[in-house]
Design a protein around this motif. Structure first.
Motif, PDB file in Angstrom:
ATOM      1  N   ASN A 280      55.760  44.269  40.068  1.00 49.92           N
ATOM      2  CA  ASN A 280      54.471  44.020  39.411  1.00 49.92           C
ATOM      3  C   ASN A 280      53.248  44.335  40.254  1.00 49.92           C
ATOM      4  OD1 ASN A 280      55.596  43.225  36.996  1.00 49.92           O
ATOM      5  ND2 ASN A 280      55.843  41.110  37.677  1.00 49.92           N
ATOM      6  N   ILE A 281      53.442  44.823  41.466  1.00 55.51           N
ATOM      7  CA  ILE A 281      52.316  45.082  42.365  1.00 55.51           C
ATOM      8  C   ILE A 281      51.375  46.137  41.774  1.00 55.51           C
ATOM      9  CG2 ILE A 281      53.586  46.792  43.764  1.00 55.51           C
ATOM     10  CD1 ILE A 281      51.251  44.275  45.314  1.00 55.51           C
ATOM     11  N   ARG A 282      51.891  46.995  40.895  1.00 57.34           N
ATOM     12  CA  ARG A 282      51.045  48.022  40.293  1.00 57.34           C
ATOM     13  C   ARG A 282      49.896  47.440  39.474  1.00 57.34           C
ATOM     14  NH1 ARG A 282      55.503  47.499  37.142  1.00 57.34           N
ATOM     15  NH2 ARG A 282      55.192  47.298  34.890  1.00 57.34           N
ATOM     16  N   HIS A 283      50.066  46.183  39.007  1.00 57.16           N
ATOM     17  CA  HIS A 283      48.987  45.566  38.228  1.00 57.16           C
ATOM     18  C   HIS A 283      47.738  45.352  39.063  1.00 57.16           C
ATOM     19  CE1 HIS A 283      52.419  44.089  35.523  1.00 57.16           C
ATOM     20  NE2 HIS A 283      51.807  45.096  34.933  1.00 57.16           N
ATOM     21  N   PHE A 284      47.910  45.300  40.371  1.00 54.88           N
ATOM     22  CA  PHE A 284      46.770  45.177  41.288  1.00 54.88           C
ATOM     23  C   PHE A 284      45.811  46.348  41.085  1.00 54.88           C
ATOM     24  CE2 PHE A 284      44.654  45.804  45.349  1.00 54.88           C
ATOM     25  CZ  PHE A 284      44.241  44.528  45.666  1.00 54.88           C
ATOM     26  N   LEU A 285      46.412  47.528  41.000  1.00 55.52           N
ATOM     27  CA  LEU A 285      45.638  48.753  40.793  1.00 55.52           C
ATOM     28  C   LEU A 285      44.974  48.742  39.415  1.00 55.52           C
ATOM     29  CD1 LEU A 285      45.658  50.875  42.971  1.00 55.52           C
ATOM     30  CD2 LEU A 285      47.358  52.147  41.673  1.00 55.52           C
ATOM     31  N   MET A 286      45.716  48.277  38.429  1.00 58.05           N
ATOM     32  CA  MET A 286      45.200  48.285  37.057  1.00 58.05           C
ATOM     33  C   MET A 286      44.027  47.329  36.909  1.00 58.05           C
ATOM     34  SD  MET A 286      48.616  48.536  34.761  1.00 58.05           S
ATOM     35  CE  MET A 286      49.973  49.574  35.259  1.00 58.05           C
ATOM     36  N   THR A 287      44.142  46.120  37.449  1.00 53.63           N
ATOM     37  CA  THR A 287      43.055  45.155  37.277  1.00 53.63           C
ATOM     38  C   THR A 287      41.834  45.560  38.102  1.00 53.63           C
ATOM     39  OG1 THR A 287      44.237  43.742  38.842  1.00 53.63           O
ATOM     40  CG2 THR A 287      44.355  43.124  36.543  1.00 53.63           C
ATOM     41  N   ALA A 288      42.050  46.213  39.246  1.00 49.10           N
ATOM     42  CA  ALA A 288      40.913  46.722  40.027  1.00 49.10           C
ATOM     43  C   ALA A 288      40.169  47.778  39.216  1.00 49.10           C
ATOM     44  CB  ALA A 288      41.395  47.299  41.356  1.00 49.10           C
ATOM     45  N   SER A 289      40.923  48.613  38.524  1.00 46.38           N
ATOM     46  CA  SER A 289      40.321  49.652  37.687  1.00 46.38           C
ATOM     47  C   SER A 289      39.647  49.035  36.462  1.00 46.38           C
ATOM     48  CB  SER A 289      41.398  50.645  37.258  1.00 46.38           C
ATOM     49  OG  SER A 289      40.934  51.489  36.246  1.00 46.38           O
ATOM     50  N   LEU A 290      40.323  48.075  35.854  1.00 45.90           N
ATOM     51  CA  LEU A 290      39.801  47.438  34.641  1.00 45.90           C
ATOM     52  C   LEU A 290      38.480  46.726  34.919  1.00 45.90           C
ATOM     53  CD1 LEU A 290      40.550  46.977  31.673  1.00 45.90           C
ATOM     54  CD2 LEU A 290      41.625  44.838  32.349  1.00 45.90           C
ATOM     55  N   ASN A 291      38.360  46.181  36.131  1.00 47.33           N
ATOM     56  CA  ASN A 291      37.146  45.455  36.513  1.00 47.33           C
ATOM     57  C   ASN A 291      35.892  46.314  36.371  1.00 47.33           C
ATOM     58  OD1 ASN A 291      36.021  42.969  37.669  1.00 47.33           O
ATOM     59  ND2 ASN A 291      35.405  44.341  39.323  1.00 47.33           N
ATOM     60  N   GLU A 292      36.057  47.634  36.568  1.00 53.02           N
ATOM     61  CA  GLU A 292      34.928  48.564  36.439  1.00 53.02           C
ATOM     62  C   GLU A 292      34.477  48.699  34.982  1.00 53.02           C
ATOM     63  OE1 GLU A 292      33.847  51.100  39.230  1.00 53.02           O
ATOM     64  OE2 GLU A 292      34.377  49.204  40.177  1.00 53.02           O
ATOM     65  N   LYS A 293      35.364  48.403  34.065  1.00 50.86           N
ATOM     66  CA  LYS A 293      35.065  48.639  32.644  1.00 50.86           C
ATOM     67  C   LYS A 293      34.694  47.383  31.871  1.00 50.86           C
ATOM     68  CE  LYS A 293      36.304  51.724  29.870  1.00 50.86           C
ATOM     69  NZ  LYS A 293      36.510  53.020  29.217  1.00 50.86           N
ATOM     70  N   MET A 294      35.024  46.225  32.426  1.00 49.28           N
ATOM     71  CA  MET A 294      34.807  44.984  31.673  1.00 49.28           C
ATOM     72  C   MET A 294      33.374  44.493  31.815  1.00 49.28           C
ATOM     73  SD  MET A 294      37.633  44.385  30.149  1.00 49.28           S
ATOM     74  CE  MET A 294      37.090  42.822  29.452  1.00 49.28           C
ATOM     75  N   GLN A 295      32.924  43.786  30.807  1.00 48.46           N
ATOM     76  CA  GLN A 295      31.596  43.173  30.901  1.00 48.46           C
ATOM     77  C   GLN A 295      31.617  42.137  32.029  1.00 48.46           C
ATOM     78  OE1 GLN A 295      31.829  40.272  27.168  1.00 48.46           O
ATOM     79  NE2 GLN A 295      30.002  39.829  28.329  1.00 48.46           N
ATOM     80  N   PRO A 296      30.526  42.051  32.807  1.00 50.35           N
ATOM     81  CA  PRO A 296      30.485  41.010  33.843  1.00 50.35           C
ATOM     82  C   PRO A 296      30.584  39.651  33.166  1.00 50.35           C
ATOM     83  CG  PRO A 296      28.671  42.567  34.092  1.00 50.35           C
ATOM     84  CD  PRO A 296      29.303  42.851  32.767  1.00 50.35           C
ATOM     85  N   ASP A 297      31.394  38.775  33.729  1.00 47.61           N
ATOM     86  CA  ASP A 297      31.562  37.464  33.111  1.00 47.61           C
ATOM     87  C   ASP A 297      31.961  36.437  34.175  1.00 47.61           C
ATOM     88  OD1 ASP A 297      31.668  35.543  31.131  1.00 47.61           O
ATOM     89  OD2 ASP A 297      32.763  36.828  29.738  1.00 47.61           O
ATOM     90  N   ALA A 298      31.924  35.171  33.783  1.00 46.56           N
ATOM     91  CA  ALA A 298      32.268  34.092  34.715  1.00 46.56           C
ATOM     92  C   ALA A 298      33.674  34.308  35.275  1.00 46.56           C
ATOM     93  CB  ALA A 298      32.193  32.756  33.994  1.00 46.56           C
ATOM     94  N   ALA A 299      33.839  33.995  36.570  1.00 46.91           N
ATOM     95  CA  ALA A 299      35.111  34.224  37.249  1.00 46.91           C
ATOM     96  C   ALA A 299      36.252  33.482  36.552  1.00 46.91           C
ATOM     97  CB  ALA A 299      35.016  33.814  38.710  1.00 46.91           C
ATOM     98  N   TRP A 300      35.994  32.282  36.038  1.00 43.79           N
ATOM     99  CA  TRP A 300      37.099  31.525  35.425  1.00 43.79           C
ATOM    100  C   TRP A 300      37.595  32.192  34.150  1.00 43.79           C
ATOM    101  CZ3 TRP A 300      36.706  29.338  30.550  1.00 43.79           C
ATOM    102  CH2 TRP A 300      35.404  29.172  30.019  1.00 43.79           C
ATOM    103  N   LYS A 301      36.677  32.829  33.413  1.00 39.49           N
ATOM    104  CA  LYS A 301      37.117  33.543  32.207  1.00 39.49           C
ATOM    105  C   LYS A 301      37.969  34.753  32.594  1.00 39.49           C
ATOM    106  CE  LYS A 301      33.232  32.473  29.169  1.00 39.49           C
ATOM    107  NZ  LYS A 301      32.070  33.077  28.491  1.00 39.49           N
ATOM    108  N   LYS A 302      37.509  35.471  33.618  1.00 40.84           N
ATOM    109  CA  LYS A 302      38.267  36.640  34.063  1.00 40.84           C
ATOM    110  C   LYS A 302      39.619  36.224  34.621  1.00 40.84           C
ATOM    111  CE  LYS A 302      35.815  40.172  35.589  1.00 40.84           C
ATOM    112  NZ  LYS A 302      34.989  40.932  36.562  1.00 40.84           N
ATOM    113  N   ALA A 303      39.646  35.064  35.287  1.00 37.17           N
ATOM    114  CA  ALA A 303      40.906  34.569  35.841  1.00 37.17           C
ATOM    115  C   ALA A 303      41.888  34.236  34.725  1.00 37.17           C
ATOM    116  CB  ALA A 303      40.651  33.342  36.717  1.00 37.17           C
ATOM    117  N   ILE A 304      41.359  33.847  33.563  1.00 30.84           N
ATOM    118  CA  ILE A 304      42.252  33.525  32.442  1.00 30.84           C
ATOM    119  C   ILE A 304      42.805  34.804  31.812  1.00 30.84           C
ATOM    120  CG2 ILE A 304      42.393  32.551  30.104  1.00 30.84           C
ATOM    121  CD1 ILE A 304      40.445  30.391  31.016  1.00 30.84           C
ATOM    122  N   TYR A 305      41.923  35.756  31.480  1.00 34.38           N
ATOM    123  CA  TYR A 305      42.484  36.920  30.785  1.00 34.38           C
ATOM    124  C   TYR A 305      43.249  37.849  31.737  1.00 34.38           C
ATOM    125  CZ  TYR A 305      38.356  40.013  31.746  1.00 34.38           C
ATOM    126  OH  TYR A 305      37.369  40.763  32.318  1.00 34.38           O
TER     127      TYR A 305
END
Lengths: 234, 103
Positions: free
Chosen positions: A75-100
């Protein structure tokens, strides 16, 4: 509204997860897991490939610590995916991002990351993830309870579902965009080479192929852009 | 199963969740160097290539033709301009017909 758009966008994932989760529930039963144990794995881990491999390892009596380590590698590949996804997501509270973040799989990532808009709403991501997660968990239980498989020809045909979805997400971006074509092509070639030479296990192979292609194409394109900029100066 | 199963599950859940959550929370609001964010923007298409190939060819063990037909069907339907759900259902339909009558 955007939440329901997310649900709709996640529908192909839910369909694709159906045969895989059903089979997982069934295999978990034959491995000796109870319905709750099988369902709990889908509830708390939510990672198809790693869950399948863990069943094989449990059946072989492998040390649970090694099963956890293997899960990490797969599952280590998800590290790369979430780093990439972070560039595309609306900025939001850390706890919300931690949930999704919990719901980012190969499939939900692909649906979200290939969206055209550059500021994906958190509610849209929630919709995509909830319908996918729901399908994964519910059909795991169902597979264990009914303990039978789909008719062979349907199951065989449905085994293509998630790959067809990946193709359906990739192709519209490929049209008229040479960079996307190169990225997908190099990702595919590097992964195929790693697969056939057996150099790396699946988890690492996807990670290396993805990163290798993304870096290679980026360097190639920055060079071309520099050369073009120089050309226009002269 | 005994208690070791639940400890193992806890471990699996943690090592799966941490790589998912760390970048999304840690990178929030941080400006990355252009080359890094360029590479990160490339990831989706590179990963799709790597997720599709070669695995799509092996969806049926020992039946490469099955995977090949599925691949061609999926790309053909997608290039025709269909949306994702149509690509998925269409490819399933093609392979269902194939395996019912031929495979």
């Amino acid at each position: 509204m955007t939440f329901f758009n997310g649900i709709r966008a996640g529908l192909s994932i839910a369909i694709g997860y159906f045969p895989i989760a059903l089979t997982f529930g069934l295999l978990a039963k034959t491995t000796g897991l109870s319905m709750w144990e099988a369902t709990a794995m889908s509830i708390f881990v939510f990672a198809g490939a790693a869950q399948y491999i863990s069943l094989t390892l449990i059946a072989k009596g492998v040390d649970p610590i090694l099963i956890v380590l293997n899960t990490f590698v797969v599952n280590i590949r998800h590290f790369l995916m979430t780093a990439s996804l972070n560039e595309k997501m609306q900025p939001d509270a850390a706890w919300k991002k931690a949930i999704y973040a919990f719901g980012v799989t190969d499939e939900t990532f692909s649906v979200l990351a290939t969206r055209k808009e550059n500021n994906i709403r958190t509610s849209f991501a929630a919709g995509v993830i909830i319908i996918s997660y729901g399908s994964w968990v519910v059909f795991t239980s169902l597979g264990h309870i009914i303990g039978a498989n789909l008719p062979t020809f349907i199951k065989a045909a449905m085994s293509i579902a998630l790959y067809a979805m990946f193709v359906g997400l990739l192709v519209p971006s490929m049209k008229g965009n040479r960079k996307v074509i190169y990225l997908a092509l190099f990702g595919a070639i590097i992964h195929s080479i790693l697969y056939w030479t057996g150099l790396l296990s699946t988890g690492w192979a996807i990670l290396v192929a993805t990163l290798g292609s993304a870096i290679l194409v980026e360097i190639l394109y920055t060079r071309i852009e520099k050369r073009l900029a120089k050309g226009s100066e002269a | 199963m005994e208690s070791w199963y639940w400890w193992m599950l806890l471990g699996m859940a943690l090592v799966t969740y941490i790589p998912r959550a760390f970048p999304l929370t840690f990178l929030e609001g941080r400006e990355l160097p252009p080359i890094i964010s360029g590479v990160l923007r490339n990831i989706p298409y590179a990963v799709l290539g790597a997720l599709i190939f070669p695995a799509i060819l092996f969806v049926q063990e020992g039946n490469l033709l099955f995977g090949l037909i599925g691949t061609i069907a999926a790309f053909a339907i997608a290039f025709a301009g269909a949306n994702v759900i149509v690509v998925v259902m269409g490819t399933i339909a093609v392979l269902a017909v194939y395996s019912l009558f031929i495979g």
